[in-house]
Design an enzyme around this catalytic site. Sequence first.
Site, PDB file in Angstrom:
ATOM      1  N   LYS A 139       0.951  -1.256   0.170  1.00 17.32           N
ATOM      2  CA  LYS A 139       0.075  -0.060   0.064  1.00 17.32           C
ATOM      3  C   LYS A 139       0.803   1.218  -0.017  1.00 17.32           C
ATOM      4  CE  LYS A 139      -2.569   1.473   3.764  1.00 17.32           C
ATOM      5  NZ  LYS A 139      -1.960   2.902   3.903  1.00 17.32           N
ATOM      6  N   LYS A 183      -7.392   7.730  -0.869  1.00 14.53           N
ATOM      7  CA  LYS A 183      -8.555   8.237  -0.260  1.00 14.53           C
ATOM      8  C   LYS A 183      -9.143   9.541  -0.740  1.00 14.53           C
ATOM      9  CE  LYS A 183      -7.579   6.264   4.408  1.00 14.53           C
ATOM     10  NZ  LYS A 183      -6.113   6.091   4.276  1.00 14.53           N
ATOM     11  N   ASP A 191     -13.591  14.794  -2.936  1.00 16.65           N
ATOM     12  CA  ASP A 191     -13.610  15.625  -3.683  1.00 16.65           C
ATOM     13  C   ASP A 191     -15.086  16.034  -4.510  1.00 16.65           C
ATOM     14  OD1 ASP A 191     -12.792  18.538  -4.741  1.00 16.65           O
ATOM     15  OD2 ASP A 191     -10.846  17.810  -4.289  1.00 16.65           O
ATOM     16  N   THR A 210     -10.672   4.001  11.116  1.00 17.10           N
ATOM     17  CA  THR A 210     -10.557   3.384  12.276  1.00 17.10           C
ATOM     18  C   THR A 210      -9.911   4.080  13.624  1.00 17.10           C
ATOM     19  OG1 THR A 210      -8.302   2.406  11.604  1.00 17.10           O
ATOM     20  CG2 THR A 210     -10.082   0.969  11.300  1.00 17.10           C
ATOM     21  N   ARG A 262       3.106  -0.847  10.643  1.00 15.60           N
ATOM     22  CA  ARG A 262       4.061  -0.598  11.583  1.00 15.60           C
ATOM     23  C   ARG A 262       4.460  -1.991  12.395  1.00 15.60           C
ATOM     24  NH1 ARG A 262       1.417   4.516  14.187  1.00 15.60           N
ATOM     25  NH2 ARG A 262      -0.634   3.177  13.455  1.00 15.60           N
TER      26      ARG A 262
HETATM   27  O1  C5P Z   1       1.092   0.901  11.012  1.00 19.71           O
HETATM   28  P1  C5P Z   1      -0.254   0.555  10.647  1.00 19.71           P
HETATM   29  O2  C5P Z   1      -0.721  -1.032  10.791  1.00 19.71           O
HETATM   30  O3  C5P Z   1      -1.404   1.177  11.941  1.00 19.71           O
HETATM   31  O4  C5P Z   1      -0.849   1.182   9.487  1.00 19.71           O
HETATM   32  C1  C5P Z   1      -1.914   1.736   9.200  1.00 19.71           C
HETATM   33  C2  C5P Z   1      -2.333   2.053   7.819  1.00 19.71           C
HETATM   34  O5  C5P Z   1      -3.673   1.723   7.293  1.00 19.71           O
HETATM   35  C3  C5P Z   1      -1.844   3.774   7.494  1.00 19.71           C
HETATM   36  O6  C5P Z   1      -1.268   3.511   6.100  1.00 19.71           O
HETATM   37  C4  C5P Z   1      -3.450   4.121   7.454  1.00 19.71           C
HETATM   38  O7  C5P Z   1      -3.248   5.119   6.381  1.00 19.71           O
HETATM   39  C5  C5P Z   1      -4.167   3.066   6.917  1.00 19.71           C
HETATM   40  N1  C5P Z   1      -5.563   3.036   7.451  1.00 19.71           N
HETATM   41  C6  C5P Z   1      -6.520   2.954   6.229  1.00 19.71           C
HETATM   42  N2  C5P Z   1      -7.602   3.297   6.581  1.00 19.71           N
HETATM   43  C7  C5P Z   1      -8.126   3.346   7.941  1.00 19.71           C
HETATM   44  C8  C5P Z   1      -7.001   3.380   8.940  1.00 19.71           C
HETATM   45  C9  C5P Z   1      -5.891   3.336   8.649  1.00 19.71           C
HETATM   46  O8  C5P Z   1      -6.065   2.999   5.106  1.00 19.71           O
HETATM   47  N3  C5P Z   1      -9.621   3.397   8.229  1.00 19.71           N
END
Ligand code: C5P
Length: 227
Positions: A33, A62, A65, A119, A207
């Site tokens: 990603k 994401k 717009d 999240t 992470r």
């Molecule tokens: O490091 P971690 O496992 O927390 O990675 C979270 C990743 O998921 C980030 O790149 C964040 O932009 C993405 N994310 C997402 N949609 C969400 C929450 C987090 O794409 N609702």
Amino acid sequence: MLDSKVIIALDYSDEKEVWQFCERLDNNKCKLKVGKQLFTKYGPSLVEKLQSKGFKIFLDLKFHDIPTTVYKASIEAYKLGIWMLNVHALGGAEMMRAALQARDEINSESKLIGVTVLTSHSDESLSRIGIGKRDNLAKILANQVSDVGLDGVVCSPSDIESIGIREESFLFVTPGIRLSLDSDDHNNAFTPKQACSLGADYIVIGRPITESDDPMCILDKVVSSTY
Ligand code: C5P
């Protein structure tokens, strides 16, 4: 070989770190990603280089717009040959249809998914901006995503059941994954196994792998816990 359910969030600030990490990665074990940080810094050339090494790319920009702008941005994104693209479902049905129209025109095979509720949001943070509870909002948005004809949603594993969409082809892509349940900035974290048993088709994990001392070993553990 089975299609890997693991999408690694490449949230590095420097390209060198990306290549150090990717040269050890087996592109059959995961997708990658590319999000706002790397894309803003390095642009399409990074995506193209990663794809030339056989990685499937989820371009996580994401989009949110007016429909015309999302249509034009989506055209450029699909031209890159990416595997997955996303838009915010909060942008509305017309905006999501614009992203679909762009895909049809480019004849892209990219998946297009809608982000429901981040999240990082809790019921409390949503109520501060005048929005009701996350369960309800995730359900409303996911159903709109499905009605418009997108391929699936990004949501928390905990939202899948309340969303209640059962079609096999509808994809649930879930971030907020942790190997043990310390949640960083996610409101509610799940292990890979928990997320998959709740119905996740793909898990997004950053992470816990990228900041680990032994990322390949952690990746193997994550991959094996998704089957
Ligand atoms: O490091 P971690 O496992 O927390 O990675 C979270 C990743 O998921 C980030 O790149 C964040 O932009 C993405 N994310 C997402 N949609 C969400 C929450 C987090 O794409 N609702």
